[in-house]
Design an enzyme around this catalytic site. Structure first.
Site, PDB file in Angstrom:
ATOM      1  N   ASP A  39       1.305  -1.035   0.051  1.00 17.91           N
ATOM      2  CA  ASP A  39       0.030   0.096   0.063  1.00 17.91           C
ATOM      3  C   ASP A  39       0.429   1.318  -0.161  1.00 17.91           C
ATOM      4  O   ASP A  39       2.424   1.505   0.617  1.00 17.91           O
ATOM      5  CB  ASP A  39      -0.797  -0.235   1.542  1.00 17.91           C
ATOM      6  CG  ASP A  39      -1.823   1.172   1.483  1.00 17.91           C
ATOM      7  OD1 ASP A  39      -3.357   0.206   1.276  1.00 17.91           O
ATOM      8  OD2 ASP A  39      -1.809   2.176   1.313  1.00 17.91           O
ATOM      9  N   ASN A  60     -12.681  -3.964   2.715  1.00 15.58           N
ATOM     10  CA  ASN A  60     -14.095  -3.005   2.924  1.00 15.58           C
ATOM     11  C   ASN A  60     -14.702  -3.023   1.857  1.00 15.58           C
ATOM     12  O   ASN A  60     -14.176  -2.551   0.734  1.00 15.58           O
ATOM     13  CB  ASN A  60     -12.972  -0.992   2.884  1.00 15.58           C
ATOM     14  CG  ASN A  60     -12.657  -0.631   4.446  1.00 15.58           C
ATOM     15  OD1 ASN A  60     -13.189  -1.567   5.383  1.00 15.58           O
ATOM     16  ND2 ASN A  60     -11.427  -0.385   4.469  1.00 15.58           N
ATOM     17  N   HIS A 114      -9.857  -5.835  -3.163  1.00 20.57           N
ATOM     18  CA  HIS A 114      -8.830  -5.667  -2.059  1.00 20.57           C
ATOM     19  C   HIS A 114      -8.858  -5.739  -0.387  1.00 20.57           C
ATOM     20  O   HIS A 114     -10.234  -5.632   0.007  1.00 20.57           O
ATOM     21  CB  HIS A 114      -7.860  -5.037  -2.435  1.00 20.57           C
ATOM     22  CG  HIS A 114      -8.502  -3.294  -1.510  1.00 20.57           C
ATOM     23  ND1 HIS A 114      -9.607  -2.660  -2.977  1.00 20.57           N
ATOM     24  CD2 HIS A 114      -8.567  -2.376  -0.887  1.00 20.57           C
ATOM     25  CE1 HIS A 114      -9.887  -1.803  -2.007  1.00 20.57           C
ATOM     26  NE2 HIS A 114      -9.091  -1.379  -1.038  1.00 20.57           N
ATOM     27  N   HIS A 122      -6.701  -5.938   2.741  1.00 19.43           N
ATOM     28  CA  HIS A 122      -5.699  -5.089   2.998  1.00 19.43           C
ATOM     29  C   HIS A 122      -5.219  -5.847   3.866  1.00 19.43           C
ATOM     30  O   HIS A 122      -5.507  -7.301   4.450  1.00 19.43           O
ATOM     31  CB  HIS A 122      -5.933  -3.977   4.571  1.00 19.43           C
ATOM     32  CG  HIS A 122      -6.846  -2.871   3.412  1.00 19.43           C
ATOM     33  ND1 HIS A 122      -6.230  -1.917   2.939  1.00 19.43           N
ATOM     34  CD2 HIS A 122      -8.137  -3.114   2.888  1.00 19.43           C
ATOM     35  CE1 HIS A 122      -6.881  -0.399   2.988  1.00 19.43           C
ATOM     36  NE2 HIS A 122      -7.747  -1.307   2.769  1.00 19.43           N
TER      37      HIS A 122
HETATM   38  P1  5GP Z   1      -9.925   1.589   0.732  1.00 13.02           P
HETATM   39  O1  5GP Z   1     -10.391   2.083   1.838  1.00 13.02           O
HETATM   40  O2  5GP Z   1     -10.304   1.523  -0.566  1.00 13.02           O
HETATM   41  O3  5GP Z   1     -10.299  -0.432   2.014  1.00 13.02           O
HETATM   42  O4  5GP Z   1      -8.261   0.991   0.503  1.00 13.02           O
HETATM   43  C1  5GP Z   1      -7.848   1.865  -0.937  1.00 13.02           C
HETATM   44  C2  5GP Z   1      -6.312   1.490  -0.202  1.00 13.02           C
HETATM   45  O5  5GP Z   1      -5.558   1.424  -1.191  1.00 13.02           O
HETATM   46  C3  5GP Z   1      -5.572   2.747   0.579  1.00 13.02           C
HETATM   47  O6  5GP Z   1      -4.964   2.134   2.218  1.00 13.02           O
HETATM   48  C4  5GP Z   1      -4.571   2.766  -0.247  1.00 13.02           C
HETATM   49  O7  5GP Z   1      -3.254   3.775   0.417  1.00 13.02           O
HETATM   50  C5  5GP Z   1      -4.008   1.993  -0.956  1.00 13.02           C
HETATM   51  N1  5GP Z   1      -3.839   3.154  -2.789  1.00 13.02           N
HETATM   52  C6  5GP Z   1      -4.833   3.867  -3.132  1.00 13.02           C
HETATM   53  N2  5GP Z   1      -4.278   3.656  -4.404  1.00 13.02           N
HETATM   54  C7  5GP Z   1      -2.882   3.188  -4.419  1.00 13.02           C
HETATM   55  C8  5GP Z   1      -2.479   3.113  -5.667  1.00 13.02           C
HETATM   56  O8  5GP Z   1      -1.783   4.236  -6.531  1.00 13.02           O
HETATM   57  N3  5GP Z   1      -0.731   2.574  -5.739  1.00 13.02           N
HETATM   58  C9  5GP Z   1      -0.855   1.804  -3.861  1.00 13.02           C
HETATM   59  N4  5GP Z   1       0.176   0.933  -3.330  1.00 13.02           N
HETATM   60  N5  5GP Z   1      -1.495   1.952  -2.769  1.00 13.02           N
HETATM   61  C10 5GP Z   1      -2.949   2.759  -3.508  1.00 13.02           C
END
Ligand code: 5GP
Ligand code: ZN
Length: 136
Positions: A32, A88, A101, A103
């Site tokens: 991330d 999520n 995804h 985490h």
């Molecule tokens: P969500 O809030 O959708 O469960 O998590 C999205 C996650 O994706 C966040 O922790 C954010 O830091 C990560 N993220 C968003 N865009 C990118 C990206 O372009 N590259 C990487 N490696 N992580 C990303």
């Protein structure tokens, strides 16, 4: 199926470079870029599914196998003391990228992070009403 507008489709399929810690036919696991802790990683399917509800059951099962394998790798290599799996679904649940995804958040003593919710205190009747809704 891929979605041309989806950044995680592009990352999962190697069109955008990422810090990849594991890859196979169906998944890529990346670091991330806004990590909660050292080693915070995301399990991404290479095909586009918005969330758990869209994921085929078999692929969801495989995603959990991949999560377990990479959780073990992270724990061993980074000497984590614990690890949270977070997944999520929907904006209201904190999903910001609409591509499924998982985490993987390695946890370290005194890492200063909290992954928490506020407990409520329903009475027996309220709990039974929910049970009825779900099971009847
Ligand atoms: P969500 O809030 O959708 O469960 O998590 C999205 C996650 O994706 C966040 O922790 C954010 O830091 C990560 N993220 C968003 N865009 C990118 C990206 O372009 N590259 C990487 N490696 N992580 C990303
Ligand atoms: Zn996608």
């Amino acid at each position: 199926m891929k979605d041309d507008q989806c950044i995680f489709c592009k990352i999962a399929n190697g069109e955008i470079p990422s810090r990849t810690i594991y890859e196979d036919e169906h998944f890529r696991v990346i670091l991330d870029n806004g990590p909660a802790t050292d080693g915070h990683a995301l399990v991404l399917p290479k095909d586009h599914y918005r969330d758990l509800f869209e994921m085929p059951e078999d692929l969801a099962a495989q995603a959990m196998k991949t999560a377990k394998k990479t959780a073990e790798l992270l724990k061993e290599k980074l000497h984590a003391d614990g690890l949270n799996l977070v997944q999520n679904n929907g904006e209201v649940a904190g999903q910001t990228v609409p591509h499924f995804h998982i985490h993987l958040i390695p946890r370290y003593k005194n890492d200063g992070q909290t992954i928490a919710w506020n407990a409520t205190h329903p009475d027996d009747a309220q709990l039974d009403a929910v049970l009825d809704k779900v099971t009847k």
